[in-house]
Design a protein around this motif. Structure first.
Motif, short mmCIF file in Angstrom:
data_model
loop_
_atom_site.label_atom_id
_atom_site.label_comp_id
_atom_site.label_asym_id
_atom_site.label_seq_id
_atom_site.Cartn_x
_atom_site.Cartn_y
_atom_site.Cartn_z
N LEU A 161 0.58 -1.22 0.11
CA LEU A 161 -0.04 -0.32 0.03
C LEU A 161 1.06 1.59 -0.31
O LEU A 161 0.99 2.57 -0.79
CB LEU A 161 -1.23 0.03 0.92
N ALA A 162 2.19 1.12 0.56
CA ALA A 162 2.79 2.23 1.11
C ALA A 162 3.46 2.72 -0.31
O ALA A 162 3.29 3.75 -0.98
CB ALA A 162 3.66 2.78 1.92
N GLN A 163 3.96 1.11 -1.27
CA GLN A 163 4.24 1.25 -2.79
C GLN A 163 3.71 1.78 -3.33
O GLN A 163 3.61 3.50 -4.16
CB GLN A 163 4.89 0.44 -3.70
N ARG A 164 2.53 1.75 -3.46
CA ARG A 164 0.92 2.33 -4.29
C ARG A 164 0.82 4.11 -4.47
O ARG A 164 0.16 4.57 -4.61
CB ARG A 164 -0.42 1.69 -4.09
N ALA A 165 0.43 4.22 -2.51
CA ALA A 165 0.53 5.74 -2.36
C ALA A 165 1.74 6.77 -3.62
O ALA A 165 1.62 7.52 -3.67
CB ALA A 165 0.35 5.61 -0.73
N GLU A 166 2.37 5.86 -2.54
CA GLU A 166 3.66 7.00 -3.40
C GLU A 166 3.60 7.10 -5.05
O GLU A 166 3.70 8.14 -5.51
CB GLU A 166 5.49 6.14 -3.15
N LEU A 167 3.37 5.69 -5.64
CA LEU A 167 3.23 6.47 -6.90
C LEU A 167 1.92 7.46 -7.21
O LEU A 167 2.43 8.07 -8.14
CB LEU A 167 2.96 4.83 -7.40
N LEU A 168 0.59 6.78 -6.39
CA LEU A 168 -0.42 7.85 -6.81
C LEU A 168 0.14 9.84 -6.54
O LEU A 168 -0.53 10.09 -7.15
CB LEU A 168 -1.26 7.27 -6.23
N SER A 169 0.85 9.78 -5.35
CA SER A 169 1.53 10.71 -4.82
C SER A 169 2.14 11.50 -5.96
O SER A 169 1.70 12.65 -6.27
CB SER A 169 1.43 10.76 -4.01
N LYS A 170 2.59 11.11 -6.46
CA LYS A 170 3.93 11.32 -7.81
C LYS A 170 2.65 11.75 -9.20
O LYS A 170 2.99 13.44 -9.16
CB LYS A 170 4.64 10.75 -8.28
N ALA A 171 1.80 11.03 -9.26
CA ALA A 171 0.87 11.44 -10.50
C ALA A 171 -0.07 11.71 -10.28
O ALA A 171 0.04 12.56 -10.67
CB ALA A 171 0.89 9.78 -10.95
N ARG A 172 -0.83 12.45 -9.06
CA ARG A 172 -1.47 12.78 -9.38
C ARG A 172 -1.72 14.37 -8.00
O ARG A 172 -2.66 15.12 -8.12
CB ARG A 172 -3.02 12.47 -8.12
N GLY A 173 -0.33 14.31 -7.59
CA GLY A 173 -0.33 15.63 -6.75
C GLY A 173 -0.38 15.71 -5.56
O GLY A 173 -1.00 16.73 -4.92
N LEU A 174 -0.92 15.04 -5.02
CA LEU A 174 -1.37 14.55 -3.32
C LEU A 174 -0.71 14.13 -2.55
O LEU A 174 0.02 12.62 -2.97
CB LEU A 174 -3.25 13.99 -3.39
N PRO A 175 -0.70 14.54 -1.16
CA PRO A 175 0.13 13.81 -0.46
C PRO A 175 -0.37 12.37 -0.79
O PRO A 175 -1.35 12.29 -0.08
CB PRO A 175 -0.21 14.71 0.44
N PRO A 176 0.51 11.43 0.12
CA PRO A 176 0.42 10.41 0.84
C PRO A 176 -0.45 10.22 1.58
O PRO A 176 -0.55 11.29 2.37
CB PRO A 176 2.21 9.78 0.67
N PHE A 177 -1.18 8.48 1.67
CA PHE A 177 -1.81 8.61 2.50
C PHE A 177 -0.92 8.67 4.30
O PHE A 177 0.05 7.06 3.95
CB PHE A 177 -3.21 7.93 2.71
N GLN A 178 -1.45 8.54 4.87
CA GLN A 178 -0.68 7.54 6.18
C GLN A 178 -1.03 6.58 6.63
O GLN A 178 -1.69 5.62 6.84
CB GLN A 178 -0.36 8.68 7.75
N ILE A 179 0.08 5.43 6.82
CA ILE A 179 -0.23 4.33 7.32
C ILE A 179 0.45 3.92 8.40
O ILE A 179 1.06 3.87 8.71
CB ILE A 179 0.18 2.52 6.21
N HIS A 180 -0.85 3.30 9.60
CA HIS A 180 -0.31 2.98 11.44
C HIS A 180 -0.53 1.11 10.61
O HIS A 180 -2.05 1.09 10.48
CB HIS A 180 -0.99 3.25 11.55
N LEU A 181 0.54 0.72 11.41
CA LEU A 181 0.11 -0.92 12.08
C LEU A 181 0.45 -0.50 13.28
O LEU A 181 1.74 -0.55 14.00
CB LEU A 181 2.03 -1.34 11.16
N VAL A 182 -0.65 -1.77 13.70
CA VAL A 182 -0.73 -1.98 14.88
C VAL A 182 -0.94 -3.28 15.29
O VAL A 182 -1.20 -3.95 14.24
CB VAL A 182 -2.27 -0.93 15.39
#
Ligand SMILES: Cc1cc2nc3c(=O)[nH]c(=O)nc-3n(C[C@H](O)[C@H](O)[C@H](O)COP(=O)(O)OP(=O)(O)OC[C@H]3O[C@@H](n4cnc5c(N)ncnc54)[C@H](O)[C@@H]3O)c2cc1C
Length: 379
Positions: A161-182
């Motif tokens: 998910l973190a990789q996907r967020a990085e990709l989409l953030s670059k492509a769409r100019g939006l900040p990545p979401f935060q992922i919490h692993l509990v």
């Protein structure tokens, strides 16, 4: 010998594809889907919509096994009956049960109602849809994801998910979401040794994932979880999506007066993987409680499910030919955890019970190799 094989997962499909047309053996595979799911790759489907299914019919060619696409409602071992959801009743001389496991929510308040799981394609689709929605531009609300449980599934999911967020953030100019692993326990990936775990932990932190070990998930609502540390401190973590990968239990679908169940509701089996008290019933994969050479429960993994399935397929043919059954001897060839993209950590078994630790691209190739081996074994 009328034989029913229930479930076309790693265990049931391995049993079915091991069969050859044999006089006296009439086998029917009962599966709710028309396809087999590569459950070990669901995290990839959740992040990238990767195809993780294979149609069953071509895989059964040359086996003599027929397919019945139907959902099993319950199994009554004392009556030798399998009741289907559509009301039909199937009977058998020999039964193989490989219906897998379900998510265990441990009765944590609000969790079952509010958390997604990662057990089938529909779960993966739900997560994929959420990720796409938060990057759609018109999304309003919390974008963050909380994943509960830092075992194999949780760790593989958050890295992807973190990789996907990085990709989409670059492509769409939006900040990545935060992922919490509990994780309630003191460490991530308890199955790995310390050096490999440290490597995995660094990789997670490198992705910016907030790793909260020693934090027990106490409660979930539609838009938050409450976690508690060992010294009793509680925090609320707001989330747009909550995903629980913190535990499984055997599917509770089989009834029988003489059945013995162990931890996680797994059905106790003998050395040939037959349910104790029911010599005509094999229970394999996540549902069965097979023991290893030291008398300890065999882990619930695809690797062991496949081994048990292949052996059971062989044993079904032995039975049809009036030959003695072979006993189950589990082997663990290695264990690999994917950490997103081409990164993985794990170990492989060497002669004399030695383990070789492997990280990085080679570990990724080893993980893929185990998947290719599985694919080749069912062809
Ligand atoms: C995201 C993820 C990653 C994983 N990674 C790994 C890994 O890297 N390595 C590893 O070894 N293990 C891994 N596992 C664990 C592994 O997938 C399981 O141990 C394995 O799938 C168990 O095999 P099984 O045949 O018992 O059950 P399953 O593979 O779950 O198969 C059960 C089958 O029964 C069918 N079924 C269920 N209920 C019914 C019903 N009522 N009627 C008809 N059909 C039904 C299902 O559709 C399914 O086809 C992972 C699991 C997940 C979720």
């Amino acid at each position: 010998m009328k034989t029913l094989i229930l479930g076309a997962g790693y265990a049931g499909l391995a049993a079915a594809t091991k069969l050859k047309p044999t006089p006296g053996l009439e086998a029917l595979l009962v599966e709710q889907n028309a396809y087999h799911t590569f459950e070990t790759r669901l995290h990839e489907a959740a992040a990238h919509n990767t195809r993780v299914t294979l149609p069953l019919i071509p895989l059964l060619r040359g086996t003599g096994v027929n397919l019945e696409q139907a959902q099993v409602d319950s199994v009554n071992l004392d009556e030798r009956e399998v009741l289907l959801k559509d009301g039909r009743v199937l009977t058998y001389d020999t039964l193989v049960v490989g219906l897998g496991s379900v998510t265990n929510f441990y009765r944590i308040p609000g969790l079952a109602e509010n958390a997604a799981e990662l057990k089938d394609v529909a779960d993966a689709d739900e997560i994929f849809t959420f990720v796409n929605r938060v990057y759609s531009g018109d999304y309003v609300g919390n974008r963050d994801i909380v994943v509960g449980g830092a075992g194999l599934t949780g760790v593989e999911l958050v890295t992807e998910l973190a990789q996907r967020a990085e990709l989409l953030s670059k492509a769409r100019g939006l900040p990545p979401f935060q992922i919490h692993l509990v994780e309630a326990g003191p460490k991530i990936l308890p199955v790995l040794d310390d050096a490999l775990r440290a490597k995995a932990q660094r990789t997670l932190e490198g992705y910016g994932i907030n790793v909260l070990t020693g934090h027990r998930l106490m409660q979930a609502t539609a838009d938050s979880v409450t976690v508690q540390t060992a010294d009793g401190e509680q925090k609320v973590i707001p989330a747009g999506k909550i995903i629980w990968t913190g535990g499984i239990q055997a599917r509770d679908i089989v009834r029988g007066e003489k059945l013995e169940k162990g931890p996680g509701g797994r059905i106790a089996v003998d050395a040939e993987l037959r349910a104790k008290g029911y010599p005509d019933v094999f229970v394999i994969g996540d549902m069965g409680l097979a023991l290893n050479q030291e008398g300890k429960p065999v882990p619930t993994t695809a690797q062991h499910a496949g081994q048990q399935g292949r052996l059971t397929g062989k044993n079904l043919m032995h039975l049809a030919k009036g030959q003695p059954l072979e006993a189950y001897e589990p082997t663990t060839l290695g264990e690999f955890v994917s950490l997103g993209g081409l990164m993985a950590v794990g170990w492989m078994k060497l002669p004399w019970n030695q383990k070789l630790a492997i990280t990085g691209g080679i570990a990724h190739v080893m993980k893929r190799a185990s998947e290719w081996r599985w694919r080749a074994s069912i062809d």
